[in-house]
Design a protein around this motif. Structure first.
Motif, PDB file in Angstrom:
ATOM      1  N   THR A   8      62.454  35.660  14.708  1.00  0.00           N
ATOM      2  CA  THR A   8      61.941  36.982  14.337  1.00  0.00           C
ATOM      3  C   THR A   8      62.928  38.095  14.657  1.00  0.00           C
ATOM      4  N   SER A   9      64.137  37.727  15.149  1.00  0.00           N
ATOM      5  CA  SER A   9      65.120  38.744  15.487  1.00  0.00           C
ATOM      6  C   SER A   9      65.496  39.524  14.237  1.00  0.00           C
ATOM      7  N   GLY A  10      65.822  40.811  14.414  1.00  0.00           N
ATOM      8  CA  GLY A  10      66.182  41.638  13.285  1.00  0.00           C
ATOM      9  C   GLY A  10      65.008  42.351  12.656  1.00  0.00           C
ATOM     10  N   VAL A  11      63.786  42.034  13.096  1.00  0.00           N
ATOM     11  CA  VAL A  11      62.596  42.680  12.562  1.00  0.00           C
ATOM     12  C   VAL A  11      62.408  44.018  13.266  1.00  0.00           C
ATOM     13  N   SER A  12      61.922  45.017  12.535  1.00  0.00           N
ATOM     14  CA  SER A  12      61.745  46.341  13.121  1.00  0.00           C
ATOM     15  C   SER A  12      60.752  46.308  14.274  1.00  0.00           C
ATOM     16  N   THR A  13      60.928  47.239  15.204  1.00  0.00           N
ATOM     17  CA  THR A  13      60.063  47.318  16.373  1.00  0.00           C
ATOM     18  C   THR A  13      58.625  47.619  15.957  1.00  0.00           C
ATOM     19  N   LEU A  14      57.691  46.954  16.568  1.00  0.00           N
ATOM     20  CA  LEU A  14      56.275  47.159  16.276  1.00  0.00           C
ATOM     21  C   LEU A  14      55.825  48.486  16.872  1.00  0.00           C
ATOM     22  N   SER A  15      55.151  49.316  16.090  1.00  0.00           N
ATOM     23  CA  SER A  15      54.718  50.616  16.586  1.00  0.00           C
ATOM     24  C   SER A  15      53.674  50.445  17.691  1.00  0.00           C
ATOM     25  N   ARG A  16      53.612  51.416  18.579  1.00  0.00           N
ATOM     26  CA  ARG A  16      52.663  51.325  19.692  1.00  0.00           C
ATOM     27  C   ARG A  16      51.221  51.291  19.203  1.00  0.00           C
ATOM     28  N   ALA A  17      50.910  52.081  18.193  1.00  0.00           N
ATOM     29  CA  ALA A  17      49.531  52.127  17.694  1.00  0.00           C
ATOM     30  C   ALA A  17      49.110  50.768  17.135  1.00  0.00           C
ATOM     31  N   VAL A  18      49.960  50.162  16.324  1.00  0.00           N
ATOM     32  CA  VAL A  18      49.653  48.846  15.756  1.00  0.00           C
ATOM     33  C   VAL A  18      49.576  47.808  16.862  1.00  0.00           C
ATOM     34  N   TYR A  19      50.534  47.882  17.782  1.00  0.00           N
ATOM     35  CA  TYR A  19      50.562  46.929  18.901  1.00  0.00           C
ATOM     36  C   TYR A  19      49.287  46.994  19.735  1.00  0.00           C
ATOM     37  N   GLU A  20      48.892  48.190  20.132  1.00  0.00           N
ATOM     38  CA  GLU A  20      47.730  48.319  21.004  1.00  0.00           C
ATOM     39  C   GLU A  20      46.444  47.900  20.302  1.00  0.00           C
ATOM     40  N   ARG A  21      46.336  48.196  19.017  1.00  0.00           N
ATOM     41  CA  ARG A  21      45.151  47.795  18.265  1.00  0.00           C
ATOM     42  C   ARG A  21      45.048  46.266  18.170  1.00  0.00           C
ATOM     43  N   GLU A  22      46.161  45.619  17.829  1.00  0.00           N
ATOM     44  CA  GLU A  22      46.144  44.170  17.687  1.00  0.00           C
ATOM     45  C   GLU A  22      46.019  43.484  19.048  1.00  0.00           C
ATOM     46  N   LEU A  23      46.647  44.058  20.072  1.00  0.00           N
ATOM     47  CA  LEU A  23      46.551  43.470  21.408  1.00  0.00           C
ATOM     48  C   LEU A  23      45.104  43.447  21.882  1.00  0.00           C
ATOM     49  N   LEU A  24      44.388  44.542  21.689  1.00  0.00           N
ATOM     50  CA  LEU A  24      42.988  44.592  22.101  1.00  0.00           C
ATOM     51  C   LEU A  24      42.161  43.557  21.342  1.00  0.00           C
ATOM     52  N   ARG A  25      42.416  43.424  20.044  1.00  0.00           N
ATOM     53  CA  ARG A  25      41.682  42.428  19.256  1.00  0.00           C
ATOM     54  C   ARG A  25      41.921  41.018  19.793  1.00  0.00           C
ATOM     55  N   LEU A  26      43.165  40.725  20.113  1.00  0.00           N
ATOM     56  CA  LEU A  26      43.495  39.400  20.643  1.00  0.00           C
ATOM     57  C   LEU A  26      42.938  39.203  22.048  1.00  0.00           C
ATOM     58  N   GLN A  27      42.936  40.255  22.851  1.00  0.00           N
ATOM     59  CA  GLN A  27      42.389  40.136  24.207  1.00  0.00           C
ATOM     60  C   GLN A  27      40.889  39.870  24.186  1.00  0.00           C
ATOM     61  N   ILE A  28      40.191  40.424  23.213  1.00  0.00           N
ATOM     62  CA  ILE A  28      38.765  40.116  23.064  1.00  0.00           C
ATOM     63  C   ILE A  28      38.593  38.637  22.743  1.00  0.00           C
ATOM     64  N   GLN A  29      39.475  38.097  21.907  1.00  0.00           N
ATOM     65  CA  GLN A  29      39.414  36.670  21.603  1.00  0.00           C
ATOM     66  C   GLN A  29      39.765  35.829  22.820  1.00  0.00           C
ATOM     67  N   ASP A 216      63.142  39.793  22.150  1.00  0.00           N
ATOM     68  CA  ASP A 216      63.918  41.032  22.211  1.00  0.00           C
ATOM     69  C   ASP A 216      63.016  42.247  22.036  1.00  0.00           C
ATOM     70  N   ASP A 217      61.960  42.097  21.245  1.00  0.00           N
ATOM     71  CA  ASP A 217      60.931  43.129  21.099  1.00  0.00           C
ATOM     72  C   ASP A 217      59.724  42.661  21.912  1.00  0.00           C
ATOM     73  N   LYS A 218      59.476  43.297  23.041  1.00  0.00           N
ATOM     74  CA  LYS A 218      58.406  42.856  23.935  1.00  0.00           C
ATOM     75  C   LYS A 218      57.033  42.913  23.270  1.00  0.00           C
ATOM     76  N   ARG A 219      56.795  43.940  22.478  1.00  0.00           N
ATOM     77  CA  ARG A 219      55.478  44.072  21.849  1.00  0.00           C
ATOM     78  C   ARG A 219      55.226  42.916  20.890  1.00  0.00           C
ATOM     79  N   ARG A 220      56.198  42.630  20.045  1.00  0.00           N
ATOM     80  CA  ARG A 220      56.040  41.509  19.120  1.00  0.00           C
ATOM     81  C   ARG A 220      55.900  40.185  19.871  1.00  0.00           C
ATOM     82  N   ALA A 221      56.673  40.030  20.932  1.00  0.00           N
ATOM     83  CA  ALA A 221      56.621  38.781  21.701  1.00  0.00           C
ATOM     84  C   ALA A 221      55.219  38.554  22.260  1.00  0.00           C
ATOM     85  N   ARG A 222      54.621  39.601  22.826  1.00  0.00           N
ATOM     86  CA  ARG A 222      53.282  39.462  23.407  1.00  0.00           C
ATOM     87  C   ARG A 222      52.244  39.118  22.340  1.00  0.00           C
TER      88      ARG A 222
END
Length: 274
Positions: A8-29, A216-222
């Protein structure tokens, strides 16, 4: 490596808003997964490995953030004692394995022997070779006994690792993360690369494959790691019984004791700017 390799290297950094929304959804799961593990008496082990500053710790925090610490346990063992050095190598890790209805997240694991111990000379060549031979046998035993085992390797580039190390040097909240061992590992990049490659050759088995997380992108990695973990376990959403807040009984005349009889924490927040 088992399975399809996707970089996934070379992919643009995931925005904080998208990251936090998806992270919460996954944490509920993840909470649903936890409920299923407890209800069905499942034993789940997740191994987090990778270079220093690869993002393992931050991912583990996000995995465990909303889980019950009595069910989901983080294990980060310190260096072995003199007594533990005389034991069978896997022995102290066996003591940390989950009982029925528990999840154990290993922040580094028995794979220390394939990495830091091997590269830094903390074990002999014979001990290292014995580990590479015994590790697949050990993991097959865990799986045959019914334990669910998932292994993730967090891959970080040399440039990003250096950037993160430099940030730790100047950030007072992260200085503790930069140990003399981390600095030594920085100078042995190729040695760690060779050790990782040899480890994967011997321990990437069909029963317990390695899954590489580009970090390399912590948000995407998580996000990627948590999503993969959830997809890899055939869990079911456990119905929760309906609950209602009970009514409090009528007051019986209780009066709170005088406040000046107790010692209160000073209101530090009062002096802060609004």
């Amino acid at each position: 490596m088992a399975g399809k390799k996707v970089r996934t290297s070379g992919v643009s950094t995931l925005s904080r808003a998208v990251y936090e929304r998806e992270l919460l959804r996954l944490q509920i799961q993840l909470v649903d997964l936890q409920d299923w593990v407890q209800a069905e008496g499942i034993r789940l082990v997740v191994v987090f490995e990778g270079r220093d500053a690869a993002g393992k710790g931050g991912t583990i925090k996000r995995v465990a953030e909303h889980l019950n610490p009595r069910i989901a346990r983080i294990v980060a063992l310190s260096k072995p004692t003199e007594r533990e050095r005389t034991q069978w190598y896997f022995q102290r890790y066996v003591e940390q394995l989950p009982a029925a209805g528990e999840i154990v997240l290993f922040d580094r694991s028995w794979y220390n022997r394939a990495g830091v111990e091997h590269v830094m000379g903390f074990c002999t060549k014979e001990e290292h070779q014995r580990f590479l031979h015994q590790c697949p046998i050990f993991e097959r035993m865990l799986i045959e006994d019914g334990i669910l085992l998932r292994k993730y390797w967090f891959s970080v580039s040399d440039a990003v690792q250096e950037e993160r190390f430099r940030k730790r040097m100047t950030d007072p909240t992260r200085r503790w993360k930069l140990s003399p061992m981390d600095l030594e590992s920085y100078t042995r990049w190729e040695a760690y690369s060779r050790a990782k490659d040899e480890m994967l050759v011997h321990t990437d088995i069909a029963e317990a494959p390695w899954y590489v997380v580009e970090s390399d992108d912590k948000r995407r990695a998580r996000i990627n790691m948590i999503a993969h973990l959830l997809a890899s376990v055939s869990y079911q959403v456990t119905p929760r019984p309906a609950t209602e807040l009970p009514r409090r009984p009528a007051a019986t005349g209780y009066e709170r004791s005088p406040r000046d009889l107790q010692t209160y924490v000073p209101d530090h927040s009062a002096g802060l700017a609004g």
